[in-house]
Motif scaffolding. Structure first.
Motif, PDB file in Angstrom:
ATOM      1  N   HIS A  34      11.363  32.085  -6.395  1.00  0.00           N
ATOM      2  CA  HIS A  34      10.109  32.826  -6.524  1.00  0.00           C
ATOM      3  C   HIS A  34       9.484  32.630  -7.906  1.00  0.00           C
ATOM      4  O   HIS A  34       8.267  32.540  -8.039  1.00  0.00           O
ATOM      5  N   GLN A  39       5.525  33.556  -9.411  1.00  0.00           N
ATOM      6  CA  GLN A  39       5.412  34.980  -9.113  1.00  0.00           C
ATOM      7  C   GLN A  39       5.881  35.844 -10.282  1.00  0.00           C
ATOM      8  O   GLN A  39       6.819  35.494 -10.987  1.00  0.00           O
ATOM      9  N   ASN A  47       9.271  41.098  -2.837  1.00  0.00           N
ATOM     10  CA  ASN A  47       9.648  40.105  -1.824  1.00  0.00           C
ATOM     11  C   ASN A  47      11.134  40.137  -1.491  1.00  0.00           C
ATOM     12  O   ASN A  47      11.522  39.867  -0.353  1.00  0.00           O
TER      13      ASN A  47
END
Length: 93
Positions: A34, A39, A47
């Protein structure tokens, strides 16, 4: 994002066995995936269904394990050393 940065950075030797990613935990690999997508910690936490503080700990630990100084370097490292981690979803390498 990290793919654009890669072309401007010199290639780094990967002969150090401690830099191969095998020593990362499955959760650290999830966080790194991620992170390589660009992110923020809060988004990664959402998430993965974990606390933002836990993400920060994972980022700190994985940075130490792969011997990089910041999250951008970690994203670049992931794209160079773990190409299967990102394949299509992190951007082109």
């Amino acid at each position: 994002m990290a793919a654009a940065v890669l072309k401007y950075l010199p290639a780094q030797p990967s002969d150090d066995a401690s830099r191969d990613g095998d020593h990362l935990s499955p959760r650290e690999r999830d966080v790194l995936f991620h992170l390589a997508k660009g992110q923020a910690d809060k988004v990664i936490a959402r998430n993965l269904g974990i606390a933002e503080a836990t993400v920060k700990i994972h980022v700190k630990n994985l940075r130490r394990k792969i011997k990089v100084q910041n999250r951008t370097q970690a994203a670049v490292w992931a794209m160079r050393h773990l190409p299967g981690l990102c394949d299509k979803s992190c951007g082109s390498v």
